[in-house]
Design a protein around this motif. Sequence first.
Motif, mmCIF file in Angstrom:
data_model
loop_
_atom_site.group_PDB
_atom_site.id
_atom_site.type_symbol
_atom_site.label_atom_id
_atom_site.label_comp_id
_atom_site.label_asym_id
_atom_site.label_seq_id
_atom_site.Cartn_x
_atom_site.Cartn_y
_atom_site.Cartn_z
ATOM 1 N N GLY A 100 0.772 -1.132 0.067
ATOM 2 C CA GLY A 100 0.068 -0.017 0.033
ATOM 3 C C GLY A 100 0.916 1.262 -0.196
ATOM 4 O O GLY A 100 0.672 2.230 -0.781
ATOM 5 N N ILE A 101 1.502 1.302 1.056
ATOM 6 C CA ILE A 101 2.387 2.664 0.922
ATOM 7 C C ILE A 101 3.726 2.650 0.148
ATOM 8 O O ILE A 101 3.832 3.508 -0.620
ATOM 9 C CB ILE A 101 2.877 2.913 2.494
ATOM 10 C CG1 ILE A 101 1.675 3.145 3.347
ATOM 11 C CG2 ILE A 101 3.691 4.226 2.514
ATOM 12 C CD1 ILE A 101 1.953 3.138 4.861
ATOM 13 N N LEU A 102 4.680 1.468 0.337
ATOM 14 C CA LEU A 102 6.017 1.728 -0.548
ATOM 15 C C LEU A 102 5.909 1.595 -1.956
ATOM 16 O O LEU A 102 6.590 1.966 -2.775
ATOM 17 C CB LEU A 102 6.774 0.545 -0.003
ATOM 18 C CG LEU A 102 7.232 0.838 1.677
ATOM 19 C CD1 LEU A 102 8.220 -0.202 2.084
ATOM 20 C CD2 LEU A 102 7.801 2.238 1.572
ATOM 21 N N VAL A 103 4.783 0.585 -2.281
ATOM 22 C CA VAL A 103 4.662 0.320 -3.881
ATOM 23 C C VAL A 103 3.613 1.524 -4.598
ATOM 24 O O VAL A 103 3.993 1.798 -5.647
ATOM 25 C CB VAL A 103 4.162 -1.086 -4.173
ATOM 26 C CG1 VAL A 103 3.785 -1.245 -5.551
ATOM 27 C CG2 VAL A 103 5.298 -1.914 -3.398
ATOM 28 N N ALA A 104 2.737 1.911 -3.802
ATOM 29 C CA ALA A 104 1.618 2.655 -4.130
ATOM 30 C C ALA A 104 1.816 4.243 -3.886
ATOM 31 O O ALA A 104 2.166 5.017 -4.700
ATOM 32 C CB ALA A 104 0.158 1.966 -4.115
ATOM 33 N N ASP A 105 1.441 4.514 -2.642
ATOM 34 C CA ASP A 105 1.392 5.714 -1.929
ATOM 35 C C ASP A 105 2.571 6.515 -2.063
ATOM 36 O O ASP A 105 2.515 7.489 -2.715
ATOM 37 C CB ASP A 105 0.783 5.599 -0.496
ATOM 38 C CG ASP A 105 -0.544 5.072 -0.284
ATOM 39 O OD1 ASP A 105 -1.372 5.053 -1.190
ATOM 40 O OD2 ASP A 105 -0.394 4.522 0.579
ATOM 41 N N VAL A 106 3.756 6.113 -1.822
ATOM 42 C CA VAL A 106 4.945 7.034 -1.909
ATOM 43 C C VAL A 106 5.286 7.264 -3.373
ATOM 44 O O VAL A 106 5.431 8.321 -3.682
ATOM 45 C CB VAL A 106 6.114 6.297 -0.997
ATOM 46 C CG1 VAL A 106 7.275 6.952 -1.727
ATOM 47 C CG2 VAL A 106 5.696 6.428 0.236
ATOM 48 N N PRO A 107 5.316 6.184 -4.210
ATOM 49 C CA PRO A 107 5.788 6.617 -5.653
ATOM 50 C C PRO A 107 4.889 7.499 -6.310
ATOM 51 O O PRO A 107 5.216 8.256 -6.844
ATOM 52 C CB PRO A 107 5.846 5.219 -6.512
ATOM 53 C CG PRO A 107 5.918 4.248 -5.220
ATOM 54 C CD PRO A 107 5.411 4.805 -4.030
ATOM 55 N N VAL A 108 3.659 7.395 -6.115
ATOM 56 C CA VAL A 108 2.398 8.255 -6.942
ATOM 57 C C VAL A 108 2.688 9.530 -6.076
ATOM 58 O O VAL A 108 2.614 10.539 -6.887
ATOM 59 C CB VAL A 108 1.002 7.616 -6.447
ATOM 60 C CG1 VAL A 108 0.111 8.672 -6.797
ATOM 61 C CG2 VAL A 108 0.843 6.319 -7.235
ATOM 62 N N ALA A 109 2.916 9.866 -4.904
ATOM 63 C CA ALA A 109 3.188 11.135 -4.220
ATOM 64 C C ALA A 109 4.322 11.627 -4.838
ATOM 65 O O ALA A 109 4.392 13.019 -5.294
ATOM 66 C CB ALA A 109 3.192 10.956 -2.970
ATOM 67 N N GLU A 110 5.346 10.916 -4.738
ATOM 68 C CA GLU A 110 6.602 11.552 -5.314
ATOM 69 C C GLU A 110 6.369 12.179 -6.981
ATOM 70 O O GLU A 110 6.691 13.139 -7.276
ATOM 71 C CB GLU A 110 7.893 10.499 -5.223
ATOM 72 C CG GLU A 110 8.161 10.363 -4.052
ATOM 73 C CD GLU A 110 9.213 9.033 -3.858
ATOM 74 O OE1 GLU A 110 10.270 9.076 -3.123
ATOM 75 O OE2 GLU A 110 9.184 8.088 -4.811
ATOM 76 N N GLU A 111 5.823 11.267 -7.704
ATOM 77 C CA GLU A 111 5.565 11.607 -9.165
ATOM 78 C C GLU A 111 4.676 12.826 -9.387
ATOM 79 O O GLU A 111 4.798 13.663 -9.985
ATOM 80 C CB GLU A 111 5.025 10.492 -9.947
ATOM 81 C CG GLU A 111 4.748 10.854 -11.383
ATOM 82 C CD GLU A 111 4.315 9.430 -12.182
ATOM 83 O OE1 GLU A 111 3.954 9.504 -13.371
ATOM 84 O OE2 GLU A 111 4.117 8.353 -11.600
ATOM 85 N N ALA A 112 3.472 12.706 -8.514
ATOM 86 C CA ALA A 112 2.557 13.780 -8.447
ATOM 87 C C ALA A 112 3.320 15.103 -8.008
ATOM 88 O O ALA A 112 2.760 16.240 -8.819
ATOM 89 C CB ALA A 112 1.365 13.688 -7.476
ATOM 90 N N LEU A 113 3.998 15.269 -7.160
ATOM 91 C CA LEU A 113 4.767 16.400 -6.579
ATOM 92 C C LEU A 113 5.881 17.048 -7.790
ATOM 93 O O LEU A 113 5.896 18.139 -8.082
ATOM 94 C CB LEU A 113 5.335 16.148 -5.406
ATOM 95 C CG LEU A 113 4.506 16.057 -4.040
ATOM 96 C CD1 LEU A 113 5.060 15.666 -2.894
ATOM 97 C CD2 LEU A 113 3.807 17.379 -3.767
ATOM 98 N N THR A 114 6.332 15.754 -8.197
ATOM 99 C CA THR A 114 7.293 16.177 -9.389
ATOM 100 C C THR A 114 6.686 16.841 -10.691
ATOM 101 O O THR A 114 7.167 17.604 -11.216
ATOM 102 C CB THR A 114 8.175 15.016 -9.608
ATOM 103 O OG1 THR A 114 8.716 14.382 -8.655
ATOM 104 C CG2 THR A 114 9.429 15.335 -10.614
ATOM 105 N N LYS A 115 5.618 16.305 -10.856
ATOM 106 C CA LYS A 115 4.748 16.758 -12.223
ATOM 107 C C LYS A 115 3.736 17.655 -11.781
ATOM 108 O O LYS A 115 3.220 18.306 -12.816
ATOM 109 C CB LYS A 115 4.236 15.339 -12.679
ATOM 110 C CG LYS A 115 5.228 14.504 -13.365
ATOM 111 C CD LYS A 115 4.229 13.293 -14.015
ATOM 112 C CE LYS A 115 5.437 12.402 -14.667
ATOM 113 N NZ LYS A 115 4.993 11.329 -15.404
#
Length: 168
Positions: A100-115
């Motif tokens: 939930g967190i390491l595979v989904a939430d964190v990568p999505v958050a990082e990408e969303a903030l970067t983009k």
Amino acid sequence: MKALIILAILTILLTIEPTSADLGTIQSTCKRTPYYNLCVSTLQADPKSANADVTGLALIMVSVVKAKTTELVGIIRSLKGSRPDLRKALDQCDQAYSTGILVADVPVAEEALTKGNPKFAETGMNDAANEALGCEGDFKPAKSPFTDKNTALHDVSAIAAAITRLLL
């Protein structure tokens, strides 16, 4: 020569210590989060925060969520062998944290903030906070063997979500 030495010293000091403007950015950002003192101390502990804008501060908090989650996954997996009485709850927490967190939430958050799409980052960090509460709830009526770490993960996730909300 003396002026060059003073200039070199000032340059070094400015790269090491946050300026009052940088500290002001951290403080004004953290005032709009649920855990002001934790927010300030966490961000000040990362040297990248000295020159970060709000997006940078959000990314720092997401990296803290990732680090705390990774630590918890290690603890959970080490307990699985020694605490068979807690196996079901440990398995649920492991799944929530590792997938939930390491595979989904964190990568999505990082990408969303970067983009530049902070809404997805806010959603991911709110989900991470909820996963921490859910993990703790899996042990009811007792507390988990790592209640303090679940609480810390919840709190930094809530801070990360609040900072990303400022970007909307």
